[in-house]
Scaffold this active site. Sequence first.
Site, PDB file in Angstrom:
ATOM      1  N   ARG A  21      68.471  74.241  78.457  1.00 29.93           N
ATOM      2  CA  ARG A  21      67.354  73.427  78.992  1.00 29.93           C
ATOM      3  C   ARG A  21      66.975  73.898  80.411  1.00 29.93           C
ATOM      4  O   ARG A  21      65.990  74.574  80.609  1.00 29.93           O
ATOM      5  CB  ARG A  21      67.742  71.942  78.963  1.00 29.93           C
ATOM      6  CG  ARG A  21      66.580  70.992  79.196  1.00 29.93           C
ATOM      7  CD  ARG A  21      66.171  70.834  80.633  1.00 29.93           C
ATOM      8  NE  ARG A  21      67.233  70.347  81.498  1.00 29.93           N
ATOM      9  CZ  ARG A  21      67.127  70.265  82.821  1.00 29.93           C
ATOM     10  NH1 ARG A  21      66.014  70.639  83.422  1.00 29.93           N
ATOM     11  NH2 ARG A  21      68.139  69.853  83.564  1.00 29.93           N
ATOM     12  N   ASP A  22      67.801  73.573  81.380  1.00 33.50           N
ATOM     13  CA  ASP A  22      67.462  73.930  82.768  1.00 33.50           C
ATOM     14  C   ASP A  22      67.324  75.446  82.880  1.00 33.50           C
ATOM     15  O   ASP A  22      66.451  75.962  83.588  1.00 33.50           O
ATOM     16  CB  ASP A  22      68.574  73.434  83.711  1.00 33.50           C
ATOM     17  CG  ASP A  22      68.079  73.163  85.117  1.00 33.50           C
ATOM     18  OD1 ASP A  22      66.902  73.436  85.384  1.00 33.50           O
ATOM     19  OD2 ASP A  22      68.866  72.665  85.942  1.00 33.50           O
ATOM     20  N   HIS A 223      75.470  69.151  90.351  1.00 33.04           N
ATOM     21  CA  HIS A 223      74.539  70.097  89.717  1.00 33.04           C
ATOM     22  C   HIS A 223      73.979  70.986  90.830  1.00 33.04           C
ATOM     23  O   HIS A 223      73.023  70.627  91.505  1.00 33.04           O
ATOM     24  CB  HIS A 223      73.437  69.253  89.047  1.00 33.04           C
ATOM     25  CG  HIS A 223      72.358  70.015  88.353  1.00 33.04           C
ATOM     26  ND1 HIS A 223      72.250  70.056  86.968  1.00 33.04           N
ATOM     27  CD2 HIS A 223      71.309  70.736  88.826  1.00 33.04           C
ATOM     28  CE1 HIS A 223      71.180  70.764  86.637  1.00 33.04           C
ATOM     29  NE2 HIS A 223      70.593  71.188  87.747  1.00 33.04           N
ATOM     30  N   HIS A 225      72.366  74.471  92.348  1.00 34.45           N
ATOM     31  CA  HIS A 225      71.680  75.754  92.168  1.00 34.45           C
ATOM     32  C   HIS A 225      72.264  76.702  93.214  1.00 34.45           C
ATOM     33  O   HIS A 225      72.752  76.274  94.261  1.00 34.45           O
ATOM     34  CB  HIS A 225      70.170  75.577  92.325  1.00 34.45           C
ATOM     35  CG  HIS A 225      69.565  74.880  91.133  1.00 34.45           C
ATOM     36  ND1 HIS A 225      68.832  75.534  90.177  1.00 34.45           N
ATOM     37  CD2 HIS A 225      69.644  73.592  90.724  1.00 34.45           C
ATOM     38  CE1 HIS A 225      68.456  74.674  89.246  1.00 34.45           C
ATOM     39  NE2 HIS A 225      68.942  73.479  89.547  1.00 34.45           N
ATOM     40  N   CYS A 256      63.785  75.014  88.626  1.00 39.01           N
ATOM     41  CA  CYS A 256      62.832  73.984  88.228  1.00 39.01           C
ATOM     42  C   CYS A 256      61.415  74.488  88.474  1.00 39.01           C
ATOM     43  O   CYS A 256      61.111  74.967  89.571  1.00 39.01           O
ATOM     44  CB  CYS A 256      63.092  72.709  89.032  1.00 39.01           C
ATOM     45  SG  CYS A 256      61.877  71.432  88.704  1.00 39.01           S
ATOM     46  N   ASN A 265      70.763  78.088  88.310  1.00 38.17           N
ATOM     47  CA  ASN A 265      71.910  77.195  88.458  1.00 38.17           C
ATOM     48  C   ASN A 265      73.146  78.040  88.684  1.00 38.17           C
ATOM     49  O   ASN A 265      73.176  79.233  88.368  1.00 38.17           O
ATOM     50  CB  ASN A 265      72.136  76.426  87.148  1.00 38.17           C
ATOM     51  CG  ASN A 265      71.044  75.437  86.866  1.00 38.17           C
ATOM     52  OD1 ASN A 265      69.925  75.816  86.554  1.00 38.17           O
ATOM     53  ND2 ASN A 265      71.367  74.173  86.975  1.00 38.17           N
TER      54      ASN A 265
HETATM   55  C1  LIG Z   1      56.340  62.818  82.930  1.00 33.61           C
HETATM   56  C2  LIG Z   1      55.049  63.482  82.543  1.00 33.61           C
HETATM   57  C3  LIG Z   1      54.871  63.475  81.017  1.00 33.61           C
HETATM   58  C4  LIG Z   1      53.917  62.687  83.166  1.00 33.61           C
HETATM   59  O1  LIG Z   1      52.704  63.399  83.053  1.00 33.61           O
HETATM   60  P1  LIG Z   1      51.311  62.652  83.065  1.00 33.61           P
HETATM   61  O2  LIG Z   1      50.240  63.699  82.957  1.00 33.61           O
HETATM   62  O3  LIG Z   1      51.264  61.701  84.219  1.00 33.61           O
HETATM   63  O4  LIG Z   1      51.499  61.797  81.711  1.00 33.61           O
HETATM   64  P2  LIG Z   1      50.527  60.964  80.814  1.00 33.61           P
HETATM   65  O5  LIG Z   1      51.320  59.798  80.320  1.00 33.61           O
HETATM   66  O6  LIG Z   1      49.204  60.728  81.484  1.00 33.61           O
HETATM   67  O7  LIG Z   1      50.297  61.958  79.585  1.00 33.61           O
HETATM   68  C5  LIG Z   1      49.599  63.183  79.719  1.00 33.61           C
HETATM   69  C6  LIG Z   1      49.745  63.987  78.425  1.00 33.61           C
HETATM   70  O8  LIG Z   1      51.119  64.313  78.210  1.00 33.61           O
HETATM   71  C7  LIG Z   1      51.578  63.749  76.977  1.00 33.61           C
HETATM   72  N1  LIG Z   1      52.955  63.283  77.158  1.00 33.61           N
HETATM   73  C8  LIG Z   1      53.391  62.324  77.980  1.00 33.61           C
HETATM   74  N2  LIG Z   1      54.704  62.205  77.887  1.00 33.61           N
HETATM   75  C9  LIG Z   1      55.127  63.109  76.975  1.00 33.61           C
HETATM   76  C10 LIG Z   1      56.386  63.454  76.446  1.00 33.61           C
HETATM   77  N3  LIG Z   1      57.495  62.846  76.868  1.00 33.61           N
HETATM   78  N4  LIG Z   1      56.458  64.413  75.526  1.00 33.61           N
HETATM   79  C11 LIG Z   1      55.338  65.053  75.108  1.00 33.61           C
HETATM   80  N5  LIG Z   1      54.088  64.773  75.576  1.00 33.61           N
HETATM   81  C12 LIG Z   1      53.991  63.800  76.498  1.00 33.61           C
HETATM   82  C13 LIG Z   1      50.596  62.620  76.681  1.00 33.61           C
HETATM   83  O9  LIG Z   1      50.576  62.349  75.299  1.00 33.61           O
HETATM   84  C14 LIG Z   1      49.308  63.208  77.193  1.00 33.61           C
HETATM   85  O10 LIG Z   1      48.836  64.158  76.246  1.00 33.61           O
HETATM   86  P3  LIG Z   1      47.260  64.449  76.074  1.00 33.61           P
HETATM   87  O11 LIG Z   1      46.652  63.129  75.688  1.00 33.61           O
HETATM   88  O12 LIG Z   1      46.764  64.960  77.413  1.00 33.61           O
HETATM   89  O13 LIG Z   1      47.224  65.513  75.010  1.00 33.61           O
HETATM   90  C15 LIG Z   1      54.958  64.947  83.058  1.00 33.61           C
HETATM   91  O14 LIG Z   1      54.890  64.905  84.454  1.00 33.61           O
HETATM   92  C16 LIG Z   1      56.133  65.786  82.630  1.00 33.61           C
HETATM   93  O15 LIG Z   1      56.284  66.073  81.456  1.00 33.61           O
HETATM   94  N6  LIG Z   1      56.955  66.215  83.602  1.00 33.61           N
HETATM   95  C17 LIG Z   1      58.183  66.954  83.316  1.00 33.61           C
HETATM   96  C18 LIG Z   1      58.357  68.045  84.323  1.00 33.61           C
HETATM   97  C19 LIG Z   1      59.671  68.737  84.065  1.00 33.61           C
HETATM   98  O16 LIG Z   1      60.178  68.796  82.959  1.00 33.61           O
HETATM   99  N7  LIG Z   1      60.202  69.294  85.137  1.00 33.61           N
HETATM  100  C20 LIG Z   1      61.446  69.996  85.082  1.00 33.61           C
HETATM  101  C21 LIG Z   1      62.623  69.074  84.932  1.00 33.61           C
HETATM  102  S1  LIG Z   1      64.008  69.710  85.805  1.00 33.61           S
HETATM  103  C22 LIG Z   1      64.319  68.665  87.016  1.00 33.61           C
HETATM  104  O17 LIG Z   1      63.559  67.748  87.180  1.00 33.61           O
HETATM  105  C23 LIG Z   1      65.520  68.865  87.874  1.00 33.61           C
HETATM  106  C24 LIG Z   1      66.889  68.810  87.170  1.00 33.61           C
HETATM  107  C25 LIG Z   1      66.964  67.675  86.155  1.00 33.61           C
HETATM  108  O18 LIG Z   1      67.100  70.024  86.464  1.00 33.61           O
HETATM  109  C26 LIG Z   1      68.020  68.645  88.188  1.00 33.61           C
HETATM  110  C27 LIG Z   1      67.853  69.395  89.490  1.00 33.61           C
HETATM  111  O19 LIG Z   1      68.078  70.623  89.535  1.00 33.61           O
HETATM  112  O20 LIG Z   1      67.509  68.744  90.467  1.00 33.61           O
END
Ligand SMILES: CC(C)(COP(=O)([O-])OP(=O)([O-])OC[C@H]1O[C@@H](n2cnc3c(N)ncnc32)[C@H](O)[C@@H]1OP(=O)([O-])[O-])[C@@H](O)C(=O)NCCC(=O)NCCSC(=O)C[C@@](C)(O)CC(=O)[O-]
Length: 321
Positions: A21-22, A223, A225, A256, A265
């Site tokens: 994933r990450d 966690h 990096h 990220c 990481n």
């Molecule tokens: C949270 C949202 C969805 C908000 O994004 P948004 O644009 O505010 O969401 P929305 O509710 O307005 O939806 C927009 C579109 O996304 C769809 N949607 C909405 N939710 C989902 C879902 N769950 N799965 C699939 N589709 C989804 C939804 O259906 C819609 O589709 P459209 O009508 O435009 O076709 C967006 O910002 C997002 O997906 N962000 C994730 C970013 C990400 O993954 N970043 C990397 C993570 S790693 C990390 O954070 C750090 C970590 C964990 O590794 C630890 C560290 O190192 O610190």
Amino acid sequence: MHTVPTLLVPPRVKIVEVGPRDGLQNEPVSVSTEDKIKLVQKLAQAGCRYIEAGSFVSPKWVPSMANSFQTMTKLREWKEKQGPEYEPLVLSCLVPNLAGLHQAIQVKAGEIAVFGSASETFSNKNINCSIDESLERFALVVAEANTARIPVRAYLSCVIGCPYQGRIPPLAVAQMAEKLLALGCHELSLGDTIGVGTPTTTIALLKELQHVLGNDVDKLAVHFHDTHGQALANILVSLESGIATVDASVAGLGGCPYAPGASGNVATEDVVYMLNGLGVETGIDLDKLVEAGDFICEVLDRPSRSRAGTAISAIQKRKAP
Ligand SMILES: CC(C)(COP(=O)([O-])OP(=O)([O-])OC[C@H]1O[C@@H](n2cnc3c(N)ncnc32)[C@H](O)[C@@H]1OP(=O)([O-])[O-])[C@@H](O)C(=O)NCCC(=O)NCCSC(=O)C[C@@](C)(O)CC(=O)[O-]
């Protein structure tokens, strides 16, 4: 001369493998469902029992995780055909909201992880909402996951520094950690998202967390990096502070997409090599882990970022007939 210290570390450490994933979420090369499955299988065969295998986030935000539904579905089918040795294998996925949870329920994920931040700006850049809004979302996710009997892990990003806001005070991190745990998360992983921590800042953070969380400090994972080459040193001081759960990514993959400048990481091979040297039990076979790292590096067509992995792989190749 000072007395040579005896290292006091836990006898057993839980490794959470986040490579699929990450590790893969930020790769320019898109990895096929088949190759992701092979990677997870190889990690499981090496003894990894906690593997983050996908992410149910918006595919527009993170295109490389778009095949998580197929990957998780096929992996669950594969796991069900394995013997009792694989029963403890937990395949987890990242979930930002109820839409993500509903996919996790459909694929019968063994665990989900919500992900919040100690930095307001990072929260907005990463999940498009404020910290308070994220806590409201996560409360709904955790409540429904509890009803579905899916354990919830939480990530807390930017625990030492933020790419947009700079240094984050330990008290702000500890207060957010308290709120995430109060939702009902069984584990909280402290993310040094951009790898700016040093042993000194890590110890200062853990001291503040001990003060604020009391006994809940046992629920913490780390966690790191490795952006500035400090990850192993930070893990060692964390172990000495009583942390017994460490996240790592095979071959040092990762970063990220919403944290500019964040590199990979800490490599799982390097962590396991260090833990083996300390006499700490992980249940992971280092040679097989190195093979998993070599596999994914071949898929991505790039060298491993693991120092131990590179060294052991070279020895394996010299020994091969
Ligand atoms: C949270 C949202 C969805 C908000 O994004 P948004 O644009 O505010 O969401 P929305 O509710 O307005 O939806 C927009 C579109 O996304 C769809 N949607 C909405 N939710 C989902 C879902 N769950 N799965 C699939 N589709 C989804 C939804 O259906 C819609 O589709 P459209 O009508 O435009 O076709 C967006 O910002 C997002 O997906 N962000 C994730 C970013 C990400 O993954 N970043 C990397 C993570 S790693 C990390 O954070 C750090 C970590 C964990 O590794 C630890 C560290 O190192 O610190």
